[in-house]
Design a protein around this motif. Structure first.
Motif, PDB file in Angstrom:
ATOM      1  N   GLY B  56       0.664  -1.281   0.166  1.00 35.18           N
ATOM      2  CA  GLY B  56       0.189  -0.127  -0.375  1.00 35.18           C
ATOM      3  C   GLY B  56       0.969   1.046   0.047  1.00 35.18           C
ATOM      4  O   GLY B  56       2.186   0.986   0.177  1.00 35.18           O
ATOM      5  N   ARG B  57       0.301   2.015  -0.173  1.00 35.66           N
ATOM      6  CA  ARG B  57       1.346   4.022  -0.029  1.00 35.66           C
ATOM      7  C   ARG B  57       0.493   4.491   1.177  1.00 35.66           C
ATOM      8  O   ARG B  57      -1.011   5.265   1.284  1.00 35.66           O
ATOM      9  N   THR B  58       0.705   4.937   1.874  1.00 33.90           N
ATOM     10  CA  THR B  58       0.970   6.368   2.866  1.00 33.90           C
ATOM     11  C   THR B  58       0.903   7.983   2.248  1.00 33.90           C
ATOM     12  O   THR B  58       1.170   7.995   1.526  1.00 33.90           O
ATOM     13  N   ARG B  64      -3.489   8.304   6.120  1.00 33.07           N
ATOM     14  CA  ARG B  64      -4.176   6.993   5.797  1.00 33.07           C
ATOM     15  C   ARG B  64      -3.225   6.042   4.883  1.00 33.07           C
ATOM     16  O   ARG B  64      -1.916   6.670   4.233  1.00 33.07           O
ATOM     17  N   ILE B  65      -2.954   4.948   5.204  1.00 33.28           N
ATOM     18  CA  ILE B  65      -2.497   3.585   4.424  1.00 33.28           C
ATOM     19  C   ILE B  65      -3.320   3.222   2.993  1.00 33.28           C
ATOM     20  O   ILE B  65      -4.532   2.767   3.266  1.00 33.28           O
ATOM     21  N   PHE B  72      -0.504   9.918  -5.814  1.00 32.02           N
ATOM     22  CA  PHE B  72      -1.616  11.336  -5.178  1.00 32.02           C
ATOM     23  C   PHE B  72      -2.148  10.839  -3.932  1.00 32.02           C
ATOM     24  O   PHE B  72      -3.436   9.648  -4.751  1.00 32.02           O
ATOM     25  N   CYS B  73      -2.284  11.400  -2.905  1.00 29.29           N
ATOM     26  CA  CYS B  73      -3.729  11.328  -2.354  1.00 29.29           C
ATOM     27  C   CYS B  73      -4.813  12.033  -3.162  1.00 29.29           C
ATOM     28  O   CYS B  73      -4.848  13.157  -3.177  1.00 29.29           O
ATOM     29  N   GLU B  74      -6.221  11.509  -3.697  1.00 30.58           N
ATOM     30  CA  GLU B  74      -7.184  12.111  -4.046  1.00 30.58           C
ATOM     31  C   GLU B  74      -8.087  13.339  -3.225  1.00 30.58           C
ATOM     32  O   GLU B  74      -8.580  13.948  -3.594  1.00 30.58           O
TER      33      GLU B  74
END
Lengths: 387, 192
Positions: B56-58, B64-65, B72-74
Motif C-alpha cells: 500500500g501507500r501512505t 491513510r494507508i 497521489f492522495c485524492e
C-alpha cells in the motif's frame, strides 16, 4: 443568486420495451416531437439542445451524441451531450437548466435516449469495462456484483431482510400498471420475488429492473417565456450533483454520502430545511429494489436504516404520506438508462400539474423530487421541482 | 397534458422476430485488443503481488494507508509519501453468492457459485478494501466480518496480476461449536 427561474413546460416519452423496432434516432425523434407538440412549439423556437445517453458500448456506435443529433432536433443549434452513467437522466435537466438559468437560452430542449438491446444477446457484457482494467477486470466481474455487495452490506448493517426489500419491487411493479410507457407492470407478491431465480445472492431476478429501449424529452423555458406557453409551468427550484471516488471498495457501501451531498446542494437552493415534510412526492432511482430504500435515506427523506420500515408501513404507497415512485419506477416502467431519469422528472412534472391520471397521488402535491444514481456506485443527481 | 392522450412511440419486438427474420438486422462482433500500461503505483502493486505480497501507500497528511496504492492522495491532493507492506489477511466487508457469469450467462449445474467479496486488507486504513473472490468455504459459513487469508498461486506461476491471489479463504476452520449451531439451524429449516 444570479440566475433566472427555469420551468418545465412540455414533455414527451416513448413506450419502454425490451427491444424496439425503431432505431435510437427514431426513438429520440418520437419523444422529442411529442415534447414540442405538448407545448405547441416547433423546432424553430428552440435555442439549444442537450442530450443525455449512456455508454456508447450499448449501441456499438461511437460518438453517440453526434449519431443521435438529428433525432434530438439538434442540427445547426448549440448542442451538448453529457453522460454520468445511470445518473444521466437527472443530470440532463440540470444540464439544460444551466443554459436557461444563465440567460444563454430562453428555450432548451432536453433529450434522453437509450437503446440497450443492440448489445446482443444481453447488454450486461458491456458493463465489464466500467471496472478498473488492471485491479478488477481480470476477476471477470458483472455489474450485478456491485449491487449484490452493496445490498448485502446494507442488509447486514441494519438487519433488514430480503422480505422487507421485496416490498419495493411489489409496489413499483403494481404502480407501473397505470403507466402507458410501462414494460414490466404487474401484480406480484413478496414470495414471487423471493422465489424468482437467484442471480447473485442477495439479488433475485425480480429485485432487478429490466434492460430497455426508450426515449424521453422535456422542454425547459425561462420564466418570461414559460408563463406565455402554459398556465401550469413546473419550476426547477433546486439542482444538485456530486461524485464520489472510483475506489468503490474503499467506501462506506451502506450509505450513499454522494446522494446526500447532491440532495443538500438541491435543498439549499430550493430553501428546503425539512425534506421529509416539504417533499410531497418523490421519484428516487430504483434500478434494484433496495436502491429505492438506500436513496430515500441518502435524500434524508427518512432516518438511516428506516426506509424499509416506512415501506412496510405503507408510507411510500401512492396514497401514503410520502408517495415514492408513483410512476412504477425503473423496476416497473423499465430502465433505458438515461431515459429512466427523465421519465422520473416527467412523472413529477405531471404529478405536480395534477395530470398524472390514474397514477395521480392525492392531496395536490406542490413540491416533488427526482433523483438518479450511477457510474461506479458513485454519482448522485437530484432535482427539486415546485408548481 | 396527460400521457394517456398520446399515441406513444416504441414498437416492441420479440427475440423470435429476429430469429424468424420478421425484421432485418445487421450484426457485428468487434475484435478490439487493448494493452493497458500498469502505471507507477499499480506497477509496483502488481510487481509485489508477483512476490506474494500486498503493498500500500501512505499519505502523511490524512494518515491513510491506501490500497490499492496511488502516487497521489485524492483527498489531500498532494503526492503520497511511502510504500508499506500490508498483510495478506483481511476482513469480509460484504459478499455475494453469484450464479451468473460476467456476460449474464448462467453458470452450469456442476460449476460452483462465484463468491465475490470486498475484503478490508489488514494493515491498510480501516474500511480500505479490494474486490476479490472467496473459496474453500461453505457459503453458509460466510458472514460479514469473517477473517480471511489470501491463497496464492505457486511462485513460478505468478504473472504480476491481481489473479496471482487465487482467492481468499477463512483464516480459521469453523469451530466445532459453529458447526453444531449450523447443523441445528439446518435441521430447523427442514422442519419448517
Amino acid at each position: 443568486m444570479g440566475y433566472r427561474k427555469v420551468a418545465i413546460v412540455g414533455a414527451g416519452i416513448t413506450k419502454f420495451v425490451r427491444r424496439a423496432q425503431e432505431t435510437a434516432k427514431e426513438l429520440a425523434w418520437q419523444a422529442t416531437k411529442m415534447a414540442l407538440d405538448s407545448c405547441e412549439l416547433t423546432l424553430d423556437d428552440v435555442d439549444c439542445v442537450t442530450l443525455g445517453t449512456a455508454p456508447d458500448a450499448f449501441d456499438g456506435v461511437h460518438m453517440k451524441g453526434e449519431y443521435l443529433a438529428d433525432g434530438a432536433g439538434a442540427f445547426r443549434k448549440p448542442y451538448m451531450r453529457h453522460y454520468v452513467g445511470g445518473g444521466t437522466g437527472i443530470f440532463s435537466p440540470i444540464h439544460g437548466w444551466f443554459h436557461v438559468a444563465s440567460g444563454m437560452a430562453d428555450i432548451c430542449l432536453v433529450v434522453t435516449e437509450e437503446k440497450m438491446s443492440s448489445c446482443y444477446p444481453h447488454p450486461q457484457g458491456a458493463f465489464i469495462t466500467i471496472f478498473d482494467h488492471t485491479t478488477e477486470q481480470p476477476l471477470k466481474p458483472t455489474l450485478i456484483w456491485i449491487f449484490a455487495l452493496e445490498m448485502n452490506r446494507y442488509m447486514s448493517t441494519y438487519g433488514i431482510s430480503k422480505r422487507d426489500i421485496a416490498l419495493v419491487s411489489v409496489k413499483n411493479k403494481k404502480n407501473a400498471l397505470d403507466h402507458p410507457s410501462a414494460q414490466l407492470g404487474g401484480e406480484i407478491t413478496v414470495d414471487d420475488v423471493l422465489n424468482s431465480e437467484v442471480l447473485a445472492w442477495p439479488v433475485n431476478r425480480l429485485d432487478v429492473s429490466p434492460a430497455s429501449d426508450g426515449a424521453a424529452a422535456i422542454v425547459l423555458a425561462s420564466e418570461r417565456v414559460a408563463r406565455r406557453l402554459t398556465d401550469k409551468p413546473v419550476w426547477i427550484d433546486g439542482v444538485g450533483f456530486s461524485l464520489d471516488t472510483a475506489y468503490w471498495a474503499t467506501r462506506d457501501l451502506c450509505y450513499p454520502t454522494y446522494v446526500e451531498n447532491a440532495a443538500r446542494m438541491a435543498y439549499d437552493m430550493a430553501g428546503i430545511t425539512e425534506p421529509h415534510k416539504e417533499i410531497h412526492v418523490a421519484e428516487p432511482y430504483d434500478p434494484f429494489d433496495y436502491k429505492e430504500l438506500h436513496h430515500m435515506e441518502g435524500l434524508m427523506l427518512c432516518p438511516k436504516g428506516e426506509a424499509a420500515r416506512m415501506t412496510a408501513d405503507g408510507v411510500t404507497q401512492r396514497d401514503g404520506n410520502l408517495p415514492t415512485c408513483p410512476s412504477g419506477g425503473a423496476l416497473g416502467v423499465g430502465n433505458p438508462i438515461a431515459a429512466t431519469g427523465l421519465m422520473k422528472i416527467i412523472e413529477i412534472f405531471l404529478q405536480l400539474r395534477g395530470d398524472a391520471g390514474k397514477r395521480q397521488v392525492p392531496g395536490k402535491p406542490r413540491c416533488g423530487l427526482a433523483q438518479a444514481w450511477g457510474d461506479l456506485m458513485q454519482v448522485g443527481t437530484v432535482v427539486v421541482m415546485r408548481i | 397534458m396527460k400521457l394517456e392522450d398520446y399515441e406513444l412511440g416504441g414498437t416492441p419486438l420479440r427475440s423470435s422476430d429476429i430469429k424468424k427474420g420478421n425484421v432485418l438486422t445487421t450484426s457485428w462482433e468487434p475484435n478490439l485488443a487493448y494493452a493497458w500500461d500498469d502505471g507507477v503505483a499499480i506497477g509496483r502493486y502488481l510487481a509485489e503481488l508477483k512476490n506474494g505480497r500486498i503493498i500500500g501507500r501512505t499519505c502523511y497528511k490524512c494518515n491513510r494507508i491506501m490500497i490499492p496504492p496511488r502516487m497521489f492522495c485524492e483527498l489531500c491532493f498532494r503526492p503520497s509519501d511511502e510504500w508499506v507492506y500490508c498483510k495478506d489477511t483481511g476482513i469480509v466487508n460484504t459478499f455475494s453468492i453469484c450464479h451468473i457469469n460476467w456476460d449474464a450467462s448462467r453458470r452450469g449445474p456442476n460449476e460452483p457459485p462465484l463468491i465475490p467479496a470486498v475484503i478490508e486488507i489488514d494493515g491498510a486504513s480501516k474500511g480500505m478494501g479490494i474486490l476479490h473472490m472467496l473459496s474453500e468455504v461453505d457459503p453458509d459459513d460466510i458472514k460479514v466480518g469473517l477473517k480471511v487469508k489470501a491463497v496464492w498461486k505457486n511462485p513460478g506461476e505468478r504473472t504480476g496480476s491481481i489473479t496471482d491471489i487465487l482467492y481468499f479463504k477463512p483464516l480459521r476452520a469453523p469451530t466445532k461449536r459453529a458447526k453444531a449451531t449450523k447443523k441445528r439451524a439446518k435441521a430447523t429449516r427442514k422442519r419448517k
